[in-house]
Design a protein around this motif. Structure first.
Motif, PDB file in Angstrom:
ATOM      1  N   ARG A   1      52.141  72.308 -37.726  1.00 48.16           N
ATOM      2  CA  ARG A   1      53.241  72.491 -36.744  1.00 48.16           C
ATOM      3  C   ARG A   1      54.167  71.217 -37.014  1.00 48.16           C
ATOM      4  O   ARG A   1      53.794  70.227 -36.504  1.00 48.16           O
ATOM      5  CB  ARG A   1      52.858  72.446 -35.438  1.00 48.16           C
ATOM      6  CG  ARG A   1      51.953  73.592 -34.845  1.00 48.16           C
ATOM      7  CD  ARG A   1      51.322  73.742 -33.527  1.00 48.16           C
ATOM      8  NE  ARG A   1      50.608  74.944 -33.293  1.00 48.16           N
ATOM      9  CZ  ARG A   1      49.288  75.097 -33.115  1.00 48.16           C
ATOM     10  NH1 ARG A   1      48.553  74.158 -33.527  1.00 48.16           N
ATOM     11  NH2 ARG A   1      48.909  76.353 -32.728  1.00 48.16           N
TER      12      ARG A   1
ATOM     13  N   THR B   1      49.833  85.389 -35.248  1.00 44.86           N
ATOM     14  CA  THR B   1      49.222  84.575 -34.254  1.00 44.86           C
ATOM     15  C   THR B   1      48.090  85.353 -33.546  1.00 44.86           C
ATOM     16  O   THR B   1      48.240  86.520 -33.171  1.00 44.86           O
ATOM     17  CB  THR B   1      50.140  83.965 -33.056  1.00 44.86           C
ATOM     18  OG1 THR B   1      49.353  83.436 -32.128  1.00 44.86           O
ATOM     19  CG2 THR B   1      51.098  84.941 -32.607  1.00 44.86           C
ATOM     20  N   ILE B   2      46.939  84.714 -33.252  1.00 42.88           N
ATOM     21  CA  ILE B   2      45.854  85.393 -32.680  1.00 42.88           C
ATOM     22  C   ILE B   2      46.210  85.716 -31.172  1.00 42.88           C
ATOM     23  O   ILE B   2      45.693  86.678 -30.748  1.00 42.88           O
ATOM     24  CB  ILE B   2      44.744  84.769 -32.738  1.00 42.88           C
ATOM     25  CG1 ILE B   2      44.888  83.352 -32.030  1.00 42.88           C
ATOM     26  CG2 ILE B   2      44.027  84.579 -33.968  1.00 42.88           C
ATOM     27  CD1 ILE B   2      43.444  82.588 -31.600  1.00 42.88           C
ATOM     28  N   ASP B   3      47.186  85.076 -30.593  1.00 43.68           N
ATOM     29  CA  ASP B   3      47.466  85.080 -29.288  1.00 43.68           C
ATOM     30  C   ASP B   3      48.128  86.510 -28.836  1.00 43.68           C
ATOM     31  O   ASP B   3      48.249  87.033 -27.516  1.00 43.68           O
ATOM     32  CB  ASP B   3      48.387  83.981 -28.683  1.00 43.68           C
ATOM     33  CG  ASP B   3      47.692  82.774 -28.602  1.00 43.68           C
ATOM     34  OD1 ASP B   3      46.494  82.620 -28.932  1.00 43.68           O
ATOM     35  OD2 ASP B   3      48.109  81.685 -28.318  1.00 43.68           O
TER      36      ASP B   3
ATOM     37  N   MET C   1      40.661  81.779 -26.467  1.00 40.94           N
ATOM     38  CA  MET C   1      41.808  81.252 -26.509  1.00 40.94           C
ATOM     39  C   MET C   1      42.954  82.142 -25.935  1.00 40.94           C
ATOM     40  O   MET C   1      42.825  83.241 -25.455  1.00 40.94           O
ATOM     41  CB  MET C   1      42.048  80.942 -28.061  1.00 40.94           C
ATOM     42  CG  MET C   1      41.653  79.736 -28.680  1.00 40.94           C
ATOM     43  SD  MET C   1      42.193  79.636 -30.339  1.00 40.94           S
ATOM     44  CE  MET C   1      41.391  77.885 -30.491  1.00 40.94           C
ATOM     45  N   GLY C   2      44.189  81.528 -26.073  1.00 41.16           N
ATOM     46  CA  GLY C   2      45.553  82.071 -25.594  1.00 41.16           C
ATOM     47  C   GLY C   2      46.272  81.037 -24.732  1.00 41.16           C
ATOM     48  O   GLY C   2      46.056  80.530 -23.661  1.00 41.16           O
ATOM     49  N   ARG C   3      46.935  80.096 -25.604  1.00 46.92           N
ATOM     50  CA  ARG C   3      47.513  79.006 -24.743  1.00 46.92           C
ATOM     51  C   ARG C   3      48.425  79.302 -23.538  1.00 46.92           C
ATOM     52  O   ARG C   3      48.443  78.460 -22.672  1.00 46.92           O
ATOM     53  CB  ARG C   3      48.664  78.451 -25.827  1.00 46.92           C
ATOM     54  CG  ARG C   3      48.829  76.861 -25.781  1.00 46.92           C
ATOM     55  CD  ARG C   3      50.135  76.600 -26.475  1.00 46.92           C
ATOM     56  NE  ARG C   3      49.752  76.462 -27.843  1.00 46.92           N
ATOM     57  CZ  ARG C   3      49.395  75.414 -28.618  1.00 46.92           C
ATOM     58  NH1 ARG C   3      49.265  74.158 -27.941  1.00 46.92           N
ATOM     59  NH2 ARG C   3      49.146  75.420 -29.719  1.00 46.92           N
TER      60      ARG C   3
ATOM     61  N   GLU D   1      42.172  80.532 -21.693  1.00 46.58           N
ATOM     62  CA  GLU D   1      42.602  79.056 -21.927  1.00 46.58           C
ATOM     63  C   GLU D   1      43.858  78.526 -21.074  1.00 46.58           C
ATOM     64  O   GLU D   1      43.613  77.503 -20.427  1.00 46.58           O
ATOM     65  CB  GLU D   1      42.761  78.627 -23.216  1.00 46.58           C
ATOM     66  CG  GLU D   1      43.175  77.564 -23.652  1.00 46.58           C
ATOM     67  CD  GLU D   1      43.456  77.488 -25.213  1.00 46.58           C
ATOM     68  OE1 GLU D   1      43.845  78.485 -25.877  1.00 46.58           O
ATOM     69  OE2 GLU D   1      43.818  76.324 -25.853  1.00 46.58           O
TER      70      GLU D   1
ATOM     71  N   HIS E   1      37.552  77.278 -31.756  1.00 49.68           N
ATOM     72  CA  HIS E   1      38.301  77.584 -33.032  1.00 49.68           C
ATOM     73  C   HIS E   1      37.317  78.512 -33.794  1.00 49.68           C
ATOM     74  O   HIS E   1      37.848  79.139 -34.601  1.00 49.68           O
ATOM     75  CB  HIS E   1      38.510  76.322 -33.823  1.00 49.68           C
ATOM     76  CG  HIS E   1      39.707  75.624 -33.295  1.00 49.68           C
ATOM     77  ND1 HIS E   1      39.645  74.976 -32.319  1.00 49.68           N
ATOM     78  CD2 HIS E   1      41.100  75.654 -33.501  1.00 49.68           C
ATOM     79  CE1 HIS E   1      40.914  74.378 -32.050  1.00 49.68           C
ATOM     80  NE2 HIS E   1      41.774  74.856 -32.568  1.00 49.68           N
TER      81      HIS E   1
ATOM     82  N   ARG F   1      39.361  81.675 -34.294  1.00 46.23           N
ATOM     83  CA  ARG F   1      40.523  81.740 -35.310  1.00 46.23           C
ATOM     84  C   ARG F   1      40.082  82.046 -36.691  1.00 46.23           C
ATOM     85  O   ARG F   1      40.871  82.444 -37.473  1.00 46.23           O
ATOM     86  CB  ARG F   1      41.243  80.373 -35.364  1.00 46.23           C
ATOM     87  CG  ARG F   1      42.670  80.939 -34.925  1.00 46.23           C
ATOM     88  CD  ARG F   1      43.547  79.888 -34.474  1.00 46.23           C
ATOM     89  NE  ARG F   1      43.506  78.639 -35.169  1.00 46.23           N
ATOM     90  CZ  ARG F   1      44.356  77.710 -34.691  1.00 46.23           C
ATOM     91  NH1 ARG F   1      44.833  77.524 -33.642  1.00 46.23           N
ATOM     92  NH2 ARG F   1      44.511  76.387 -35.679  1.00 46.23           N
TER      93      ARG F   1
HETATM   94  O1  F6P Z   1      48.526  79.667 -30.972  1.00 42.15           O
HETATM   95  C1  F6P Z   1      47.294  80.129 -31.459  1.00 42.15           C
HETATM   96  C2  F6P Z   1      46.197  78.917 -30.787  1.00 42.15           C
HETATM   97  O2  F6P Z   1      44.771  79.374 -31.266  1.00 42.15           O
HETATM   98  C3  F6P Z   1      46.108  79.145 -29.253  1.00 42.15           C
HETATM   99  O3  F6P Z   1      45.211  80.138 -28.738  1.00 42.15           O
HETATM  100  C4  F6P Z   1      45.461  77.740 -28.986  1.00 42.15           C
HETATM  101  O4  F6P Z   1      45.918  77.359 -27.711  1.00 42.15           O
HETATM  102  C5  F6P Z   1      46.176  77.014 -30.161  1.00 42.15           C
HETATM  103  O5  F6P Z   1      46.592  77.705 -30.934  1.00 42.15           O
HETATM  104  C6  F6P Z   1      45.325  75.882 -30.369  1.00 42.15           C
HETATM  105  O6  F6P Z   1      46.134  75.009 -31.411  1.00 42.15           O
HETATM  106  P1  F6P Z   1      45.170  73.878 -32.251  1.00 42.15           P
HETATM  107  O7  F6P Z   1      44.356  74.508 -33.653  1.00 42.15           O
HETATM  108  O8  F6P Z   1      46.283  73.307 -32.537  1.00 42.15           O
HETATM  109  O9  F6P Z   1      44.281  73.122 -31.293  1.00 42.15           O
END
Ligand code: F6P
Length: 321
Positions: free
Chosen positions: A72, A125-127, A169-171, A223, A251, A254
């Motif tokens: 990012r 994206t997994i979200d 997960m799911g920001r 989350e 994680h 993912r």
């Molecule tokens: O956007 C995908 C995601 O896995 C979200 O579900 C999660 O909040 C975020 O990325 C976590 O990011 P990082 O790997 O930077 O902690």
């Protein structure tokens, strides 16, 4: 178009490699040179490229993560960073870029397109939180991974008559939580899109099912709702008398090899993205709706809103009792 670049950006997602493979193979088959950009927009700024060919994407269709690495980029969000990226593109003769990532990555693609480098976004994206798509690459794999892990937790939860509170997960989005909750028969599902009250939506529901002799429970928490699952488990234990445990899946959700759906959709989308660039069409997001692959203007796509299917939410709660 003679040279294009492909990058993966934001959180990695299973199936990104399948998309990279499809981009590279489609381009090569059509006489276009492809540069793989290493570590997302940072690589575009610094000229961190690898020359891709048909064989450089062999044996990756089945692999999770991204062989191009991801990041990012904070530098790319600045005007100076953007200028550097454009300079690098010009220097290397890059005439189009395929960006595989989420909303944040698409904002970068829109800005680059506006400054004369045509970009096409592919939702990875997994979200599953991209408004113009009802599916994003990685979501299906992640959902199945969560289901498998919750099934495992369920075995032990059932053996001890416990309640398992599980954070997925799911920001900012509850798609993973809602659908994994349905797939795993969760008694309660907490998601950011729907207001909830712990007493009413968790404790009372559990007490109601206890009266029908239910003894073990799964509670799924997205989350994005910002609830501390350990504290929630303690509260549940204190108020219902059911011994409770909390698990944050983290994680582990993912990674892993992508499902057939993610591989197929990623392949179709990667191919589609290159075909757009070949027609000199940029500033587009490739989208999937009801198994169809189509495309939208990035600006319009970023302004769309995605809402949760309340019928699905209600079905979940009516059945899991
Ligand atoms: O956007 C995908 C995601 O896995 C979200 O579900 C999660 O909040 C975020 O990325 C976590 O990011 P990082 O790997 O930077 O902690």
């Amino acid at each position: 178009m003679k040279t294009i670049a492909v990058l993966t950006s934001g959180g990695d997602a299973p199936g990104m490699n399948a998309a990279v493979r499809a981009v590279v193979r489609t381009a090569c088959e059509n006489g276009i040179r492809v540069l793989g950009v290493v570590r997302g927009y940072n690589g575009l700024i610094n000229g961190d490229f690898v020359e891709m060919d048909l064989r450089s994407v062999s044996d990756i269709i089945n692999r999770g993560g991204t062989i191009l690495y991801s990041a990012r980029s904070t530098e790319f969000a600045t005007e100076e960073g953007m200028r550097k990226a454009i300079r690098t593109c010009r220097e290397y003769g890059i005439e189009g870029v395929v960006v595989i990532g989420g909303d944040g990555s698409f904002r970068g693609a829109r800005d680059l397109s506006e400054r004369g480098i045509p970009c096409v976004g592919i939702p990875g994206t997994i979200d599953n939180d991209i408004a113009c798509c009802d599916y994003t690459i990685g979501y299906d794999t992640c959902l199945n991974t969560i289901m498998e892990m919750v099934d495992r937790i369920r075995d032990t939860s059932e053996s001890h008559d416990r309640c398992s509170v599980i954070e997925v997960m799911g920001r900012h989005a509850g798609y993973l939580a809602l659908n994994s909750g349905i797939a795993c028969g969760a008694t309660a599902i907490l998601i950011p899109e729907v207001d909830f009250d712990i007493e009413k939506h968790v404790i009372e529901r559990m007490k109601k099912t206890q009266r029908t002799d239910k003894k073990h429970f799964i509670i799924v928490v997205a989350e994005g709702v910002g609830v501390d699952v350990k504290k929630l488990a303690e509260e549940i234990q204190a108020k219902t008398g059911v011994e409770s445990r909390a698990t944050v899946l983290g994680h582990t959700q993912r990674g892993g090899y992508p499902t057939a759906k993610d591989r197929i959709m990623a392949t179709r989308m990667g191919n589609y993205a290159v075909k757009l660039l070949m027609k000199d069409i940029g500033n587009r997001v490739v989208a999937a709706q009801k198994e169809e692959v189509l495309d939208f203007d990035i600006f319009e796509a970023l302004n769309m809103k995605k809402s949760i299917d309340m019928e699905l939410y209600n079905v979940a709660h009516e059945v899991s009792i």
